[in-house]
Scaffold this motif. Structure first.
Motif, mmCIF file in Angstrom:
data_model
loop_
_atom_site.group_PDB
_atom_site.id
_atom_site.type_symbol
_atom_site.label_atom_id
_atom_site.label_comp_id
_atom_site.label_asym_id
_atom_site.label_seq_id
_atom_site.Cartn_x
_atom_site.Cartn_y
_atom_site.Cartn_z
ATOM 1 N N ALA A 52 0.829 -1.209 0.000
ATOM 2 C CA ALA A 52 0.000 0.000 0.000
ATOM 3 C C ALA A 52 0.865 1.262 0.000
ATOM 4 N N TYR A 53 1.918 1.256 0.819
ATOM 5 C CA TYR A 53 2.802 2.422 0.886
ATOM 6 C C TYR A 53 3.540 2.604 -0.440
ATOM 7 N N ARG A 54 3.981 1.487 -1.025
ATOM 8 C CA ARG A 54 4.661 1.571 -2.314
ATOM 9 C C ARG A 54 3.742 2.181 -3.363
ATOM 10 N N ASN A 55 2.486 1.815 -3.378
ATOM 11 C CA ASN A 55 1.567 2.285 -4.410
ATOM 12 C C ASN A 55 1.308 3.782 -4.339
ATOM 13 N N GLU A 56 1.478 4.357 -3.160
ATOM 14 C CA GLU A 56 1.242 5.801 -3.048
ATOM 15 C C GLU A 56 2.538 6.611 -3.070
ATOM 16 N N HIS A 57 3.688 5.931 -3.081
ATOM 17 C CA HIS A 57 4.961 6.644 -3.037
ATOM 18 C C HIS A 57 5.353 7.149 -4.422
ATOM 19 N N LYS A 58 5.973 8.314 -4.469
ATOM 20 C CA LYS A 58 6.310 8.960 -5.736
ATOM 21 C C LYS A 58 7.758 8.731 -6.175
ATOM 22 N N ALA A 59 8.543 7.997 -5.405
ATOM 23 C CA ALA A 59 9.951 7.790 -5.746
ATOM 24 C C ALA A 59 10.111 6.934 -6.988
ATOM 25 N N LYS A 60 11.282 7.033 -7.602
ATOM 26 C CA LYS A 60 11.690 6.080 -8.624
ATOM 27 C C LYS A 60 12.235 4.852 -7.897
ATOM 28 N N PHE A 61 11.717 3.687 -8.231
ATOM 29 C CA PHE A 61 12.147 2.458 -7.576
ATOM 30 C C PHE A 61 13.067 1.668 -8.507
ATOM 31 N N VAL A 62 14.201 1.240 -7.949
ATOM 32 C CA VAL A 62 15.183 0.448 -8.675
ATOM 33 C C VAL A 62 15.304 -0.905 -7.978
ATOM 34 N N GLY A 63 15.105 -1.992 -8.722
ATOM 35 C CA GLY A 63 15.252 -3.338 -8.177
ATOM 36 C C GLY A 63 16.500 -4.003 -8.731
ATOM 37 N N ASP B 188 13.533 10.458 -3.264
ATOM 38 C CA ASP B 188 13.465 10.550 -4.727
ATOM 39 C C ASP B 188 13.716 9.209 -5.408
ATOM 40 N N VAL B 189 14.684 8.467 -4.891
ATOM 41 C CA VAL B 189 15.067 7.192 -5.509
ATOM 42 C C VAL B 189 15.220 6.137 -4.416
ATOM 43 N N ALA B 190 14.541 5.009 -4.592
ATOM 44 C CA ALA B 190 14.661 3.876 -3.679
ATOM 45 C C ALA B 190 15.419 2.767 -4.386
ATOM 46 N N VAL B 191 16.568 2.384 -3.853
ATOM 47 C CA VAL B 191 17.411 1.358 -4.453
ATOM 48 C C VAL B 191 17.244 0.082 -3.625
ATOM 49 N N PHE C 273 19.996 13.578 -5.700
ATOM 50 C CA PHE C 273 18.671 13.107 -5.304
ATOM 51 C C PHE C 273 18.713 12.684 -3.831
ATOM 52 N N LYS C 274 17.536 12.644 -3.229
ATOM 53 C CA LYS C 274 17.447 11.998 -1.925
ATOM 54 C C LYS C 274 17.277 10.508 -2.182
ATOM 55 N N VAL C 275 18.280 9.730 -1.791
ATOM 56 C CA VAL C 275 18.324 8.302 -2.096
ATOM 57 C C VAL C 275 18.270 7.496 -0.803
ATOM 58 N N GLN C 276 17.462 6.442 -0.789
ATOM 59 C CA GLN C 276 17.495 5.456 0.281
ATOM 60 C C GLN C 276 17.681 4.084 -0.346
ATOM 61 N N LYS C 277 18.380 3.216 0.378
ATOM 62 C CA LYS C 277 18.725 1.901 -0.174
ATOM 63 C C LYS C 277 18.502 0.823 0.880
ATOM 64 N N THR C 278 18.450 -0.410 0.415
ATOM 65 C CA THR C 278 18.365 -1.561 1.299
ATOM 66 C C THR C 278 19.527 -1.531 2.277
ATOM 67 N N ILE C 279 19.216 -1.684 3.563
ATOM 68 C CA ILE C 279 20.249 -1.721 4.584
ATOM 69 C C ILE C 279 20.578 -3.178 4.888
ATOM 70 N N GLY C 280 21.881 -3.483 4.881
ATOM 71 C CA GLY C 280 22.295 -4.845 5.193
ATOM 72 C C GLY C 280 21.725 -5.832 4.188
ATOM 73 N N ASN C 281 21.241 -6.954 4.714
ATOM 74 C CA ASN C 281 20.703 -8.001 3.837
ATOM 75 C C ASN C 281 19.181 -8.079 3.909
ATOM 76 N N PHE C 282 18.528 -6.942 4.087
ATOM 77 C CA PHE C 282 17.060 -6.893 4.129
ATOM 78 C C PHE C 282 16.520 -6.962 2.703
ATOM 79 N N ASN C 283 16.699 -8.132 2.071
ATOM 80 C CA ASN C 283 16.380 -8.243 0.652
ATOM 81 C C ASN C 283 15.455 -9.408 0.340
ATOM 82 N N ASN C 284 14.740 -9.927 1.371
ATOM 83 C CA ASN C 284 13.858 -11.073 1.128
ATOM 84 C C ASN C 284 12.408 -10.696 1.407
ATOM 85 N N GLN C 285 11.539 -11.709 1.605
ATOM 86 C CA GLN C 285 10.105 -11.451 1.727
ATOM 87 C C GLN C 285 9.751 -10.680 2.994
ATOM 88 N N LEU C 286 10.643 -10.652 3.974
ATOM 89 C CA LEU C 286 10.451 -9.820 5.163
ATOM 90 C C LEU C 286 11.250 -8.524 5.060
#
Length: 455
Positions: A96-107, A156-159, A129-142
């Motif tokens: 839900a939060y992703r759907n309303e967020h205006k950032a560019k998302f990079v997977g 602005d950009v979520a990596v 840009f204001k960039v935020q990225k995955t911290i550590g190994n938080f890269n799975n279904q949780l």
């Protein structure tokens, strides 16, 4: 994220009876790292039940908590959201939060280089840009839902890094994140035991396009024929290749390593000379990804060039350290698979930074029934006229040892199965003439060797 409990309840198709105006500003699944204002998400596992720590979470500053409806004795007088399943609720809120967020998302996915690429890209974009990225190994279904829910509303950009061990996992993650840009760094042999073959690994990684925005772009390793074949078969896919071969949209040549980092020349969609304070040809390939995405987001070649000079990677990725014995250590011990180990060995073998070259290699894990062959094949990159000393750690490295002892004498070759001490003692011989590569799977904990030489 900054939402009221009432807004979170709406995301979960539920209502709150009290505390609806309570503001939540983050997310946590661990009371040891909880921050003021977080929503605590308790899970029931085989070893522990997170519901037992809900009151502790409030004591440490949590603003609210989830509570599974079938869990007895919920605490009273505190803000709770009742859910059927904590994991599903976490993912539902993130969606839900992703759907309303205006950032560019990079997977970003791939067998190797996901974290390095994430760091290089975030560092390249950060001045603009204001960039935020995955911290550590938080890269799975949780981890991915937590990363999304931790995004500031003005990012602005979520990596986002996306990891996997089997089929369907990347598909789930990419459909949750709905990225505008996707990346496949490379195809290696990690998770061979689960996916059966490099073809299987390629298919699993290629799932990342299934959640990509309709006008999104895939950046992929064009030096990999398995990826090329899948890209060709996919009609209407916007895809751009990077690599070291001239056939790519962007390719690098004239790669040179110095004590400060790597210089290289690019051709194709970006022309010119560049520098990054990271060592290794494979890291230059990761840098090409960042350059292409930066260009896609509107940065000029000169802006990219200046940003790259200041990029810093997460620890234990070709990280340089001056040892107390005078040696220059290259700490690449965060993880290891045949592709990345070969690349690191090739770097050391071709390096002119220091004349005496050491390899300290630990077991490569999760390689399945072909693990003996993968370890033995590393010998193809290790030559007695290029490498001065080889130290091997772990039971699987015995396979490589048996091959190498035919070309290295006992003074230059060492294997130990479960004791770091012989390698630490051997490294006392290294000096200010030495460069030492430390490389192994995370489970081998080779930093225990490196720590003995920290100032």
């Amino acid at each position: 994220m900054k939402k009221t409990l009432k807004q979170l309840a709406t995301w979960l198709n539920d209502e709150v009876q009290a505390f609806g105006d309570t503001v939540v500003s983050g997310i946590s699944i661990d009371t040891r790292t909880i921050q003021q204002g977080d929503l605590f998400v308790p899970f029931r596992g085989e070893q522990a039940n997170g519901h037992k720590f809900v009151l502790q979470a409030f004591e440490k500053g949590a603003a609210a908590s989830l509570w599974q409806k079938d869990e007895p004795n919920p605490p009273v007088g505190v803000p709770l959201l009742f859910v059927d399943d904590s994991e599903i609720a976490l993912q539902q809120m993130a969606r839900a939060y992703r759907n309303e967020h205006k950032a560019k998302f990079v997977g970003i996915t791939g067998s190797n280089g996901k974290t390095s690429t994430k760091d290089i890209l975030a560092g390249t974009l950060a001045p603009f840009f204001k960039v935020q990225k995955t911290i550590g190994n938080f890269n799975n279904q949780l981890g991915l839902p937590i990363t999304i829910l931790q995004l500031d509303e003005d990012t602005d950009v979520a990596v986002l890094e996306m990891g996997m061990s089997g089929f369907g996992e990347i598909e789930f993650l990419t459909k949750l994140a709905c990225p505008h840009i996707t990346v496949i760094t490379n195809i290696g042999e990690a998770h061979m035991q689960d996916l059966g073959s490099r073809e299987g690994i390629t298919k699993a990684k290629f799932e990342i396009i299934q959640g990509m925005q309709e006008e999104g772009v895939l950046f992929y390793d064009g030096d990999e024929p398995l990826l090329q074949n899948l890209v060709i078969q996919k009609e209407n896919l916007h895809a751009q290749s990077f690599g070291l071969e001239p056939s790519n949209l962007l390719y690098a040549e004239n790669i040179k390593a110095t004590a400060e980092g790597s210089s290289f020349t690019t051709h194709g969609s970006i022309e010119g000379d560049f520098f990054i304070s990271v060592l290794g040809k494979h890291q230059v390939k990761n840098t090409l990804i960042a350059m292409l995405i930066a260009q896609q987001l509107g940065l000029s070649d000169e802006q990219i060039r200046e940003s790259l000079k200041h990029v810093v990677l997460t620890d234990m990725r070709m990280q340089q350290m001056d040892g107390t014995n005078g040696a220059l250590f290259i700490n690449d011990a965060y993880n290891a698979a045949p592709t990345s180990v070969r690349a690191a060995i090739q770097f050391i073998a071709s390096s002119t930074i220091r004349p005496e070259k050491w390899l300290v290699l630990g077991d490569m894990l999760e390689l399945g029934q072909d693990e003996q062959r993968f370890h033995e094949e590393l010998a193809q990159e290790i030559h007695a006229d290029q490498i001065s000393y080889v130290c091997l750690y772990g039971p699987r490295m015995a396979y490589l040892y048996e091959v190498l002892k035919k070309r290295f004498d006992a003074e230059r070759l060492l294997h130990t199965q479960d004791d770091y001490t012989p390698i630490i003692d051997k490294l006392q011989q290294a000096s200010n003439e030495s460069i030492v590569l430390i490389k192994g799977s995370r489970g081998m904990k080779l930093e225990n060797i490196l720590n003995q030489f920290k100032a």
